[in-house]
Design a protein around this motif. Sequence first.
Motif, mmCIF file in Angstrom:
data_model
loop_
_atom_site.group_PDB
_atom_site.id
_atom_site.type_symbol
_atom_site.label_atom_id
_atom_site.label_comp_id
_atom_site.label_asym_id
_atom_site.label_seq_id
_atom_site.Cartn_x
_atom_site.Cartn_y
_atom_site.Cartn_z
ATOM 1 N N SER A 153 0.299 -7.948 12.221
ATOM 2 C CA SER A 153 1.634 -7.445 12.542
ATOM 3 C C SER A 153 2.048 -7.767 13.966
ATOM 4 O O SER A 153 3.213 -7.671 14.306
ATOM 5 C CB SER A 153 1.676 -5.924 12.334
ATOM 6 N N ASN B 9 -1.872 4.830 11.902
ATOM 7 C CA ASN B 9 -1.433 3.875 10.869
ATOM 8 C C ASN B 9 -2.596 3.197 10.134
ATOM 9 O O ASN B 9 -2.352 2.349 9.277
ATOM 10 C CB ASN B 9 -0.547 2.803 11.506
ATOM 11 N N GLN B 10 -3.848 3.541 10.482
ATOM 12 C CA GLN B 10 -5.038 2.972 9.836
ATOM 13 C C GLN B 10 -5.061 1.449 9.966
ATOM 14 O O GLN B 10 -5.393 0.730 9.030
ATOM 15 C CB GLN B 10 -5.094 3.380 8.356
ATOM 16 N N TYR B 11 -4.714 0.945 11.163
ATOM 17 C CA TYR B 11 -4.774 -0.481 11.411
ATOM 18 C C TYR B 11 -6.233 -0.922 11.575
ATOM 19 O O TYR B 11 -7.117 -0.127 11.906
ATOM 20 C CB TYR B 11 -3.981 -0.858 12.646
ATOM 21 N N VAL B 12 -6.460 -2.236 11.405
ATOM 22 C CA VAL B 12 -7.768 -2.847 11.629
ATOM 23 C C VAL B 12 -7.707 -3.567 12.968
ATOM 24 O O VAL B 12 -6.939 -4.518 13.136
ATOM 25 C CB VAL B 12 -8.128 -3.825 10.497
ATOM 26 N N GLU C 232 -14.662 2.241 1.618
ATOM 27 C CA GLU C 232 -13.892 1.296 2.409
ATOM 28 C C GLU C 232 -14.565 1.058 3.764
ATOM 29 O O GLU C 232 -15.286 1.909 4.270
ATOM 30 C CB GLU C 232 -12.471 1.833 2.622
ATOM 31 N N VAL D 23 -2.894 -5.082 9.314
ATOM 32 C CA VAL D 23 -2.490 -3.977 8.423
ATOM 33 C C VAL D 23 -3.602 -3.633 7.438
ATOM 34 O O VAL D 23 -3.876 -2.467 7.173
ATOM 35 C CB VAL D 23 -1.190 -4.343 7.684
ATOM 36 N N THR D 24 -4.268 -4.641 6.876
ATOM 37 C CA THR D 24 -5.309 -4.397 5.861
ATOM 38 C C THR D 24 -6.576 -5.144 6.238
ATOM 39 O O THR D 24 -6.558 -6.096 7.052
ATOM 40 C CB THR D 24 -4.843 -4.862 4.468
ATOM 41 N N TRP D 25 -7.675 -4.736 5.636
ATOM 42 C CA TRP D 25 -8.947 -5.403 5.872
ATOM 43 C C TRP D 25 -8.935 -6.828 5.315
ATOM 44 O O TRP D 25 -9.505 -7.736 5.925
ATOM 45 C CB TRP D 25 -10.088 -4.606 5.234
ATOM 46 N N ASP D 26 -8.320 -7.044 4.161
ATOM 47 C CA ASP D 26 -8.275 -8.389 3.577
ATOM 48 C C ASP D 26 -7.541 -9.349 4.497
ATOM 49 O O ASP D 26 -7.969 -10.505 4.691
ATOM 50 C CB ASP D 26 -7.589 -8.341 2.207
ATOM 51 N N THR D 27 -6.440 -8.887 5.072
ATOM 52 C CA THR D 27 -5.687 -9.737 5.995
ATOM 53 C C THR D 27 -6.503 -10.050 7.242
ATOM 54 O O THR D 27 -6.521 -11.178 7.735
ATOM 55 C CB THR D 27 -4.379 -9.045 6.387
#
Length: 780
Positions: free
Chosen positions: A3, A79-82, A52, A20-24
């Motif tokens: 982001s 926001n639970q960002y990585v 997770e 935003v996500t772990w996959d990203t």
Amino acid sequence: MASSTSSNEQQQLHIGQYFVTWDTAIEYVQKWCNIQGFQTRFNRSERNAEGEYRKLTIICQHAGKPREPLTEPEKDNINQYVYVTTISNDHCHELNCQLVNYENEVMMSEEMLKDIEFLTKHVHLSTTQQRIYLEEKYPEQKIRSDILRSEIQKYRPSAKDLSNDASKLYEYLIELKENDTRWQIFVDFDEAKVLRRLFWMSPNQIELWIQYHDVIINDITYKTNRYNMALSLFVAIDNYNCSRLVCQALVDDETADTHIWILECTLLATGGKRQNKNINGGLIPLVFMTDSDPAVDAACIKVYKGCYAMHCIYHINQNLHKNLSGPLGENYSQFLNEFYNARNSLSQERFERLFYELVEKYEQISNYLNNLYKSKTYWAFCYTSTIFTAATQTTSRVEGLNAVLKKELINSNTSLVQLNKTINRRHQEEERQKEYAFWKSVIPCVVDLQTANFLFPAVETIIKNYLTDPLYNLQVQEINQSVYYKCEQFELNQFNIFEQEINTTGFLEDLPDERKACIKSIFNHVNQEEIKEVWGVSVQNTQKFKHFILLMNNSAHLCSCLATITRGIVCRHYFSLMMHTHAATFHIRLFRKRWYKNPELNGKNEPFVYAAKFQNTELLKQPENQEVPYLTAMIQNNVDKWDQTSKSNLDKRIFYGRVMGMAKKVTLKAVEKCDTRIFEIFKEYLDENGNLENNDSRNSESDFNLDVESSENDEENDCSFLHLQNPMKRPKKGRPKGTKRIKSVTEISSKNKRHCKICGEVGHYSNTCINNPNRSKGKK
């Protein structure tokens, strides 16, 4: 995507960067590492209660074990960002982007990995076969052999998975028996609970044994499992003339005791009961064909009492070549012709005379021939020609089944569980083939008119209604061939023309139109007072009579081709005779019931029929409601008794299966609802039939109990939850690979030895030969 970064900044990675996500995050980091010139792999990680990621370390594929502890995640991460917390870009090797690109090109996709998993776990294809499959399906994908082997190895069973292989197979079979008590399972193990022998029969296999146990073929094969245990297979021939696997056993050796144990299990599984050391009851085959193993012969004599044992003619030929071709040398071909000539003798007197001459002529192999003579009733044609064998002379049906199983197993490093799955698949394939044959037979179709339709229309109608399609087609072929023969009647005192025997090479069974019996040998098996007429049969364009036919007073007949005895069908010569005289009649009871479409059919009330040319002739009227037994000219006729016993056992087995299936459903339903009325229903039924049970004969009661609970009293089968140990790996049969063959003391060495140039003898040279005037005297 991240982001906080734009598309033109994806080559950058810095601490504090978030996703935003772990996959990203994982996809971005791996791509950045590839651009830098190295591949990555996952290292340490932590997960939360939901599974997770909380922390994850992605390192270079050549990196060692990291020493720094994992950093703590960002606090106040609403926001639970990585977040990227640590970056270390130090390497112990050169970075190469081209190498990374190549490795990405040969990397297999998820779809390919799923294909490999399926082909390895379920289809059991080898590495080469999978490579061919993947190259055809993904032509643009580069496939490296080392990567393919590594992926395949992930899905192959490990040593840990195979540590309880025998126990898994036994527990699986016990579970099947708990669901259906008709399963028969027998196991033998040593003091350490190491598996030594395992025998099992499914309910369907037991029914097949009951119906078709008149001819059973047995053979043992190796290289089917990783423990080198021998696999013993029993094959029967069904009414479609197809091979059916009726039972199987895994054993650790081939001794006589092992074969006795296997044969006893077949009796226990088919209604026998062990009493002391003997087994009473059980269904014994009429003919038991083996590969001439002495251990099997000894077991058959002890267990299968009253059974006629036969040896495979192919194995006899192989043993002759293996044992006699060396000692006889150039004379082996001549010996083989003389042996076949003696073996194919139609009378016992001629066989005894020729075999005695054979022993006298070839003294160097007399010991082998004398040992072979002791089992003459197993292989000499004059002894085996009057036995029903369903046209089987070899164990090729079992050998073919062995080849099919090994083709599916691919290699000998197969687990016992996988071997059992392969056997089950083969058995299911046999059932599907039978269903297809039945489905094909009920489809109405237009057929071409043949000889059978206008010469024997009544015969063709009857055999179409009673026989299965393969037997019907075989019988129609015999009728079509009947027009090429002619017949002539003889008196009983003119039978000398049928006494002459011809010299034959090879096995007589391979010559379909040769005479298989002489008059004198046939007279030992028929009642001469019951002979009504004697006819000779010859080919249309010759004057020599090839066959003779005896017409009996009971409407039976016996042809010298012995098709009614060995194959259980009506031969072409008899149909030719039906066109010459109305004394030759046809009845469906000339066929054995084993060839009928349905075991419920019997044909006892069917009329006798004639050839079409005699249909309008005034003939003797047949009595109404006449029950015709099995029509045979042989004195010892136990076919009807055998059919009744098989039918009774089959009906009892089917009835038991229906009762047990219904009882299990009722019991489960009553337990589910806690319905106590079930006790009253059972008690009422037992009270009503209590007197009946007490009045039944002891034999019939024991027969029924034994037929359904044959292994209940067997001490070896009391352990339903036995934890078996895997069998010990035993050395394979034959000479170990890479070693020299051990020669017999009587065998001449083939090693080239130096000879004396003067006298030609072995043991000295020319300079020391006594015939050499200038020979050296040795050192003084």
